[in-house]
Design a protein around this motif. Structure first.
Motif, PDB file in Angstrom:
ATOM      1  N   VAL A 123      -5.096   2.788 -11.822  1.00 47.81           N
ATOM      2  CA  VAL A 123      -4.045   3.287 -10.927  1.00 47.81           C
ATOM      3  C   VAL A 123      -3.160   4.310 -11.626  1.00 47.81           C
ATOM      4  CG1 VAL A 123      -1.953   2.623  -9.673  1.00 47.81           C
ATOM      5  CG2 VAL A 123      -4.014   1.214  -9.492  1.00 47.81           C
ATOM      6  N   PHE A 124      -2.810   4.053 -12.885  1.00 51.30           N
ATOM      7  CA  PHE A 124      -1.852   4.909 -13.564  1.00 51.30           C
ATOM      8  C   PHE A 124      -2.498   5.978 -14.446  1.00 51.30           C
ATOM      9  CE2 PHE A 124       0.564   0.948 -12.829  1.00 51.30           C
ATOM     10  CZ  PHE A 124       1.544   1.492 -12.011  1.00 51.30           C
ATOM     11  N   TYR A 125      -3.638   5.670 -15.003  1.00 48.23           N
ATOM     12  CA  TYR A 125      -4.336   6.652 -15.826  1.00 48.23           C
ATOM     13  C   TYR A 125      -5.796   6.228 -15.955  1.00 48.23           C
ATOM     14  CZ  TYR A 125      -3.224   3.076 -19.337  1.00 48.23           C
ATOM     15  OH  TYR A 125      -3.078   1.895 -20.001  1.00 48.23           O
ATOM     16  N   ASN A 126      -6.641   7.179 -16.265  1.00 41.94           N
ATOM     17  CA  ASN A 126      -8.075   6.928 -16.369  1.00 41.94           C
ATOM     18  C   ASN A 126      -8.412   6.497 -17.793  1.00 41.94           C
ATOM     19  OD1 ASN A 126     -10.883   7.076 -16.494  1.00 41.94           O
ATOM     20  ND2 ASN A 126     -10.959   8.722 -14.979  1.00 41.94           N
ATOM     21  N   ARG A 127      -8.774   5.247 -17.956  1.00 35.39           N
ATOM     22  CA  ARG A 127      -9.049   4.733 -19.297  1.00 35.39           C
ATOM     23  C   ARG A 127     -10.253   5.410 -19.940  1.00 35.39           C
ATOM     24  NH1 ARG A 127     -10.412  -0.930 -18.318  1.00 35.39           N
ATOM     25  NH2 ARG A 127     -10.956  -0.105 -16.290  1.00 35.39           N
ATOM     26  N   THR A 128     -11.242   5.798 -19.121  1.00 37.56           N
ATOM     27  CA  THR A 128     -12.437   6.424 -19.692  1.00 37.56           C
ATOM     28  C   THR A 128     -12.105   7.762 -20.343  1.00 37.56           C
ATOM     29  OG1 THR A 128     -12.981   7.396 -17.537  1.00 37.56           O
ATOM     30  CG2 THR A 128     -13.998   5.286 -18.068  1.00 37.56           C
ATOM     31  N   VAL A 129     -11.068   8.425 -19.848  1.00 35.67           N
ATOM     32  CA  VAL A 129     -10.642   9.681 -20.472  1.00 35.67           C
ATOM     33  C   VAL A 129     -10.113   9.404 -21.871  1.00 35.67           C
ATOM     34  CG1 VAL A 129      -8.974  11.572 -20.376  1.00 35.67           C
ATOM     35  CG2 VAL A 129     -10.153  10.846 -18.296  1.00 35.67           C
ATOM     36  N   ILE A 130      -9.310   8.357 -22.000  1.00 34.79           N
ATOM     37  CA  ILE A 130      -8.767   7.987 -23.302  1.00 34.79           C
ATOM     38  C   ILE A 130      -9.879   7.570 -24.251  1.00 34.79           C
ATOM     39  CG2 ILE A 130      -7.294   6.326 -24.509  1.00 34.79           C
ATOM     40  CD1 ILE A 130      -5.465   6.347 -22.076  1.00 34.79           C
ATOM     41  N   TYR A 131     -10.835   6.782 -23.749  1.00 35.46           N
ATOM     42  CA  TYR A 131     -11.954   6.351 -24.585  1.00 35.46           C
ATOM     43  C   TYR A 131     -12.805   7.535 -25.031  1.00 35.46           C
ATOM     44  CZ  TYR A 131     -11.554   1.266 -24.302  1.00 35.46           C
ATOM     45  OH  TYR A 131     -11.136  -0.033 -24.477  1.00 35.46           O
ATOM     46  N   GLY A 132     -12.765   8.616 -24.270  1.00 42.22           N
ATOM     47  CA  GLY A 132     -13.576   9.783 -24.604  1.00 42.22           C
ATOM     48  C   GLY A 132     -12.975  10.679 -25.669  1.00 42.22           C
ATOM     49  N   LYS A 145       0.816  -1.216   0.000  1.00 43.66           N
ATOM     50  CA  LYS A 145       0.000   0.000   0.000  1.00 43.66           C
ATOM     51  C   LYS A 145       0.853   1.270   0.000  1.00 43.66           C
ATOM     52  CE  LYS A 145      -3.959   2.267   0.440  1.00 43.66           C
ATOM     53  NZ  LYS A 145      -3.505   3.643   0.661  1.00 43.66           N
ATOM     54  N   PRO A 146       1.887   1.377   0.826  1.00 46.98           N
ATOM     55  CA  PRO A 146       2.713   2.590   0.790  1.00 46.98           C
ATOM     56  C   PRO A 146       3.358   2.831  -0.575  1.00 46.98           C
ATOM     57  CG  PRO A 146       3.139   1.377   2.802  1.00 46.98           C
ATOM     58  CD  PRO A 146       2.298   0.487   1.933  1.00 46.98           C
ATOM     59  N   VAL A 147       3.824   1.740  -1.214  1.00 47.71           N
ATOM     60  CA  VAL A 147       4.444   1.893  -2.530  1.00 47.71           C
ATOM     61  C   VAL A 147       3.394   2.302  -3.561  1.00 47.71           C
ATOM     62  CG1 VAL A 147       5.652   0.698  -4.397  1.00 47.71           C
ATOM     63  CG2 VAL A 147       6.326   0.305  -2.036  1.00 47.71           C
ATOM     64  N   MET A 148       2.193   1.716  -3.466  1.00 45.26           N
ATOM     65  CA  MET A 148       1.114   2.078  -4.387  1.00 45.26           C
ATOM     66  C   MET A 148       0.775   3.554  -4.282  1.00 45.26           C
ATOM     67  SD  MET A 148       0.185  -0.158  -6.463  1.00 45.26           S
ATOM     68  CE  MET A 148      -1.153   0.889  -6.993  1.00 45.26           C
ATOM     69  N   ASP A 149       0.743   4.070  -3.055  1.00 51.59           N
ATOM     70  CA  ASP A 149       0.451   5.492  -2.857  1.00 51.59           C
ATOM     71  C   ASP A 149       1.516   6.359  -3.526  1.00 51.59           C
ATOM     72  OD1 ASP A 149      -1.818   4.884  -1.450  1.00 51.59           O
ATOM     73  OD2 ASP A 149      -0.887   5.095   0.525  1.00 51.59           O
ATOM     74  N   LEU A 150       2.760   5.925  -3.433  1.00 46.52           N
ATOM     75  CA  LEU A 150       3.840   6.662  -4.085  1.00 46.52           C
ATOM     76  C   LEU A 150       3.700   6.599  -5.600  1.00 46.52           C
ATOM     77  CD1 LEU A 150       6.980   5.650  -1.991  1.00 46.52           C
ATOM     78  CD2 LEU A 150       5.982   7.932  -2.166  1.00 46.52           C
ATOM     79  N   ILE A 151       3.448   5.401  -6.105  1.00 46.01           N
ATOM     80  CA  ILE A 151       3.355   5.200  -7.547  1.00 46.01           C
ATOM     81  C   ILE A 151       2.224   6.010  -8.159  1.00 46.01           C
ATOM     82  CG2 ILE A 151       2.639   3.479  -9.272  1.00 46.01           C
ATOM     83  CD1 ILE A 151       4.420   1.480  -7.870  1.00 46.01           C
ATOM     84  N   SER A 152       1.063   6.006  -7.503  1.00 43.73           N
ATOM     85  CA  SER A 152      -0.109   6.673  -8.063  1.00 43.73           C
ATOM     86  C   SER A 152       0.076   8.185  -8.172  1.00 43.73           C
ATOM     87  CB  SER A 152      -1.341   6.372  -7.210  1.00 43.73           C
ATOM     88  OG  SER A 152      -1.178   6.873  -5.894  1.00 43.73           O
ATOM     89  N   SER A 153       1.022   8.727  -7.422  1.00 41.69           N
ATOM     90  CA  SER A 153       1.252  10.174  -7.465  1.00 41.69           C
ATOM     91  C   SER A 153       2.555  10.530  -8.184  1.00 41.69           C
ATOM     92  CB  SER A 153       1.294  10.742  -6.036  1.00 41.69           C
ATOM     93  OG  SER A 153       2.341  10.148  -5.288  1.00 41.69           O
ATOM     94  N   HIS A 154       3.193   9.550  -8.795  1.00 43.69           N
ATOM     95  CA  HIS A 154       4.468   9.774  -9.460  1.00 43.69           C
ATOM     96  C   HIS A 154       4.272   9.631 -10.964  1.00 43.69           C
ATOM     97  CE1 HIS A 154       8.702   9.618 -10.424  1.00 43.69           C
ATOM     98  NE2 HIS A 154       9.023   9.758  -9.156  1.00 43.69           N
ATOM     99  N   LYS A 155       4.449  10.691 -11.711  1.00 38.13           N
ATOM    100  CA  LYS A 155       4.139  10.692 -13.142  1.00 38.13           C
ATOM    101  C   LYS A 155       4.977   9.691 -13.930  1.00 38.13           C
ATOM    102  CE  LYS A 155       3.234  14.349 -15.426  1.00 38.13           C
ATOM    103  NZ  LYS A 155       3.293  15.662 -16.106  1.00 38.13           N
ATOM    104  N   LYS A 156       6.230   9.504 -13.539  1.00 39.13           N
ATOM    105  CA  LYS A 156       7.096   8.594 -14.283  1.00 39.13           C
ATOM    106  C   LYS A 156       6.576   7.154 -14.219  1.00 39.13           C
ATOM    107  CE  LYS A 156      11.918   7.135 -14.854  1.00 39.13           C
ATOM    108  NZ  LYS A 156      11.707   5.680 -14.680  1.00 39.13           N
ATOM    109  N   ALA A 157       5.854   6.817 -13.152  1.00 37.58           N
ATOM    110  CA  ALA A 157       5.358   5.449 -12.990  1.00 37.58           C
ATOM    111  C   ALA A 157       4.413   5.058 -14.117  1.00 37.58           C
ATOM    112  CB  ALA A 157       4.665   5.292 -11.644  1.00 37.58           C
ATOM    113  N   ALA A 158       3.587   5.993 -14.573  1.00 37.67           N
ATOM    114  CA  ALA A 158       2.649   5.693 -15.660  1.00 37.67           C
ATOM    115  C   ALA A 158       3.404   5.349 -16.933  1.00 37.67           C
ATOM    116  CB  ALA A 158       1.717   6.879 -15.899  1.00 37.67           C
ATOM    117  N   ALA A 159       4.457   6.105 -17.225  1.00 42.90           N
ATOM    118  CA  ALA A 159       5.261   5.836 -18.412  1.00 42.90           C
ATOM    119  C   ALA A 159       5.976   4.489 -18.281  1.00 42.90           C
ATOM    120  CB  ALA A 159       6.280   6.951 -18.626  1.00 42.90           C
TER     121      ALA A 159
END
Length: 260
Positions: free
Chosen positions: A184-193, A87-101
């Protein structure tokens, strides 16, 4: 379940034999998280064992965390998909832009391997399942069912992992797609939109499935890479668009305040 998947236990019909068979079905992805088992009477008939022997096996599987019994509601396959991160790592990842890439970079490589293996190893039953998912995707697209499209996106990729017939790859991908399903990394519905994105995603998914069904590993690998490249670009575009909207909103708000 539409047809029996449990094989008759040979003599001496021990609980251990049932446990071993069930473990294999879960490990191979035949039984998936949330699948409900047949009732005790029907299951005993399929295994051709006594109900006391069956109960011992089910209790053993529950103790191992592979099954969960719901009072009055039946027995289900437990959530056996491992948590990739604490959970602590997930919290870090979800707020770190490089993680999505990095996540997309990881998906590009591992899904390419899965698609290549699937193209080499998929059976007729695998191909039939893939074609049914693609048909459902087409219907969801035609009826503008964004949520169904997003759910089927995960289902298609998960099924490709199953078609690769590699247990480690299968469960690695399942963990990977849990992060995708949870946005977790990006909102798929935004992309679908995004204008035209739904049609492009549908065609890309079809291209991956077609290459697998045609037993063309090179085409399958290339189709996956094009798909992930598109998602990567769409995500960047979504971020730019969101930033533009935020800036425009602030400009309008500020100018309204400046009005006499």
């Amino acid at each position: 379940m539409s047809s029996p998947i449990f094989a008759r236990i040979q003599s001496p019909r021990t609980a251990d034999d049932i446990v071993s068979q069930m473990e294999t079905l879960i490990l191979e992805g035949v039984l998936r998280v949330g699948d409900r088992l047949p009732g005790e009477r029907e299951l005993a008939v399929q295994f051709d064992v006594s109900r006391p022997v069956l109960r011992i096996a089910l209790k053993t599987l529950e103790a191992k965390g592979l099954l969960v019994a719901r009072h009055g509601g039946g027995t289900f396959v437990a959530d056996v998909i491992g948590e990739v991160f604490s959970k602590p790592v997930m919290d870090l990842i979800s707020s770190h832009k490089k993680a999505a890439a990095d996540y997309l970079e990881y998906r590009r490589e591992i899904e390419s391997i899965a698609a290549e293996y699937a193209a080499r190893r998929a059976t007729e039953d695998d191909r039939l399942l893939l074609s049914r998912i693609v048909e459902a995707m087409q219907l969801a697209y035609e009826t503008d069912d964004f949520k169904k499209e997003a759910d089927l996106d995960v289902e298609l990729h998960s099924t490709i992992g199953e078609c690769a017939h590699n247990i480690i790859l299968l469960h690695t991908l399942r963990s990977c797609y849990r992060l995708l399903a949870d946005d977790v990394f990006y909102n798929r519905t935004v992309i679908y939109g995004f204008p035209g994105a739904r049609e492009k995603l549908l065609q890309q998914h079809k291209a991956i499935a077609d290459a697998i069904m045609d037993a063309n590993p090179d085409a399958a690998r290339a189709a996956v890479r094009r798909h992930i490249d598109f998602i990567e670009e769409a995500q960047k575009e979504a971020e730019r668009s969101s930033a533009w909207q935020a800036t425009s909103r602030m400009r309008r708000s500020q100018r309204e305040l400046d009005r006499p």
